[in-house]
Design a protein around this motif. Sequence first.
Motif, PDB file in Angstrom:
ATOM      1  N   PHE A 185       6.216   5.001   7.029  1.00  0.00           N
ATOM      2  CA  PHE A 185       5.922   6.382   6.678  1.00  0.00           C
ATOM      3  C   PHE A 185       7.181   7.245   6.767  1.00  0.00           C
ATOM      4  O   PHE A 185       7.385   8.151   5.945  1.00  0.00           O
ATOM      5  CB  PHE A 185       4.829   6.946   7.590  1.00  0.00           C
ATOM      6  N   VAL A 198       0.834  -1.205   0.000  1.00  0.00           N
ATOM      7  CA  VAL A 198       0.000   0.000   0.000  1.00  0.00           C
ATOM      8  C   VAL A 198       0.867   1.254   0.000  1.00  0.00           C
ATOM      9  O   VAL A 198       0.601   2.210  -0.730  1.00  0.00           O
ATOM     10  CB  VAL A 198      -0.953   0.002   1.220  1.00  0.00           C
ATOM     11  N   LEU A 199       1.921   1.260   0.806  1.00  0.00           N
ATOM     12  CA  LEU A 199       2.759   2.460   0.915  1.00  0.00           C
ATOM     13  C   LEU A 199       3.688   2.655  -0.275  1.00  0.00           C
ATOM     14  O   LEU A 199       3.902   3.784  -0.719  1.00  0.00           O
ATOM     15  CB  LEU A 199       3.594   2.397   2.200  1.00  0.00           C
ATOM     16  N   TYR A 220      -5.508   2.692   4.924  1.00  0.00           N
ATOM     17  CA  TYR A 220      -5.074   1.331   5.230  1.00  0.00           C
ATOM     18  C   TYR A 220      -4.954   1.054   6.728  1.00  0.00           C
ATOM     19  O   TYR A 220      -5.339  -0.028   7.180  1.00  0.00           O
ATOM     20  CB  TYR A 220      -3.752   1.005   4.526  1.00  0.00           C
ATOM     21  N   HIS A 235      -3.265   7.798  -3.212  1.00  0.00           N
ATOM     22  CA  HIS A 235      -2.804   8.422  -1.975  1.00  0.00           C
ATOM     23  C   HIS A 235      -3.779   8.190  -0.828  1.00  0.00           C
ATOM     24  O   HIS A 235      -3.364   7.993   0.324  1.00  0.00           O
ATOM     25  CB  HIS A 235      -2.605   9.923  -2.210  1.00  0.00           C
ATOM     26  N   TYR A 294       4.209   0.735  10.558  1.00  0.00           N
ATOM     27  CA  TYR A 294       3.670   1.828   9.744  1.00  0.00           C
ATOM     28  C   TYR A 294       4.415   3.131   9.994  1.00  0.00           C
ATOM     29  O   TYR A 294       4.600   3.937   9.077  1.00  0.00           O
ATOM     30  CB  TYR A 294       2.176   1.993  10.005  1.00  0.00           C
ATOM     31  N   LYS A 302      -3.357   5.051   1.279  1.00  0.00           N
ATOM     32  CA  LYS A 302      -2.263   5.054   2.255  1.00  0.00           C
ATOM     33  C   LYS A 302      -2.747   5.539   3.610  1.00  0.00           C
ATOM     34  O   LYS A 302      -2.255   5.103   4.647  1.00  0.00           O
ATOM     35  CB  LYS A 302      -1.117   5.937   1.754  1.00  0.00           C
TER      36      LYS A 302
END
Length: 722
Positions: free
Chosen positions: A414, A362-363, A375, A369, A410, A372
């Motif tokens: 990120f 996903v990232l 999720y 966008h 996550y 992201k």
Amino acid sequence: MKQNKILFPIFLMVVIPTVITAFISFFRFSTTLDRKLSDALFHLLPSHHLFSKDIVIIDIDELSIAKYADHPELGLWPWKRHIYPTLIGYTKLLTPPKITIIDIMFTERSDYDDALVTANLSLGEISHAANFRDGGIVIPRKGIESISEKFNVKLNTNLPFPKYENASFPIGQIGETAPMIHVVNVIADSDGILRRFSPFVKWNGLYFPTLALQAFSLGEPYTTKTMDSKFYLEKKDKTRMIPIGKDGLVRAYFYTEEELRSIPRYSAAGIIESLEKLNSGEIEDPNSLLVPPNLFKDKIVLIGTSAASTHDDVVTPHGLFPGVIAQAVFASNLTEGHLLQELPELYGILFTSVVLFFGVLVLFINQWHLLKNLYPIFAISLFVGVFYFLYRMDFVLSTYSFVLGFPISYLIGFAYLTYTEGKEKRKFNHILRNLVDPEVVSVALENMESLKQGGEWEITAFFSDVAGFSSISEELSATNLAKLLNEYLSVMTNVLKANEGTLDKYIGDAIVGIFGAPIQNKNHPKLACKTALEMVKELEILRAEWNKRGDYTPLARAMVFRIGLNCGLAKVGFMGTDSLASYTMMGDTVNLAARLEAAAKDYGVSVLVSESIESSCKDEFHFRFLDWIRVKGKEAPVKIYSLESFQNEVSPKMILAEKEYEDGFSEYSKRNWEKAIEHFKNVSKILEKDDTSSHLLIKRCQTLFQNPPPVDWDGVYTRTSK
């Protein structure tokens, strides 16, 4: 994304959190955390089991102890033992209960033991409490061997049921005559909370049933077997699989706090009072008593205490409760089959790893966008959904790996994404800001997909072109031509950007710009007019410098340009491919601006604008009316103006000349050709220079004089070229 670019995010977001959670699990740091987290989820999720309807409690509560504190036959706690046969006998006045289980210890001698011995021999299904412990000195007691041999259970299993060093059975004849014995030990987890119980405990190589197992068996014969690491209890009417854990305990289903507080509990004081009224003849109908005997019909009766002075409290997942309540929960679990199986922590780690892997996709692969940001919500919802689905099936999924691993993963993902995207943005930012407006670059790098989708709103379209540039280019070498264009375009583009304009594209010497997009600005027409006037001044400065330096050719040093402006609705956005896209505009508004730039040549003006520009900006800028025209490809006539200056720069001569021009155009519209020509000639005299617009209208009047227009002529001039 290339393979080597996805492997590192997988390492960061999947491998590292998985190793951390596995490390915590390996050193057993996770067990208590896991159970605390699952307790929290149990509180949040709907309950799916109800407390057994077969279990009731006779409670020696605060009221009972306080009411009979001065009673000659009971006295202060602990009560004299002859009261217990009274309580047990009362439950058997009508239809007897299935079994009476006493959660009170009788391990010390008293003067009233005979009453309990008699009750054992005459009242039937009674189970007495035994207590096991570790440590201390082992004191041999007379008869303990016979009691242990009488009540131990023959088990052929390797399961690690709790093991104790010392045992305390009911004293003397109470234990020897007891119909049944059960162990009341409970084992709290390391955080002090009681969540689990065992059906059997072990002492001196022998196995003994706990209170919960006695409630299940009801004193009836049962058998046990261990098969495929599962423990089974079997009696004539039911089979129960018990998911025993590694330490011989099973996780209890603790129902809801409301249900625990609603377990049928009948005060011992109420039973004593009811019996006294029944014996005195005050009440003949047992059903009208405070505690009717039929309440115990076919029930599993637990006799215990809840008074604070008895010190029999335990900490449960719902807080502090009397020990008899916890025993009742365990009994309900075993009789009803409400047993929870704690799945191996590996299952939770594997589930978390799968979720983390999709998080990487996903990232780092997904281009949407919004996904992201959504999720994490989806992943948490999936975790809660899977946990609840398994919980409904009485399985407990390990939670700590997800609760710890997912946020770590996550956040790392990120952080890495921000670093890599920032690096890419800085690289492209450096390149793009030399080519297009910085604001477009900023917005594009933040949300390219949104800009590609584009939109439709009001903008001002800007077109400029150098007059006679073909002739200029023929006179210059390639090097000088490039130098000339670079100087000219650099200065003009800086003016465009300084006034919040967006550079659409260069077409040779032509500049195409947008005002009011991608950043919407209601002042876009005025900004476009300001840009046009500043470009006129900047070109004068450039020409002066070229003449001073003697650069290029005389024709190049005399360069002039034309600008067309129009405002209205237009479609704007990034258009092209993923690898090559340009922010641009489309629509009738844009086409008209291009036509106005071309028409400016005919009228000899630098900046030609539409009526929409004039009406929006006439408070700050001075415009000169020129004509009504019909451009190629458009039927509707357009009123056009020349942008002359700011309002504070207007001279009386300009006002007078424009008035004379408008009078001439009025006569022209009325077909008064000769009068119109006179007015148009006067314009040049007033301005003291040739006025191209007036000369254009004079020629048009002369042509129409010789070839009169049709009757339906509307005075609008139709351009046949772009």
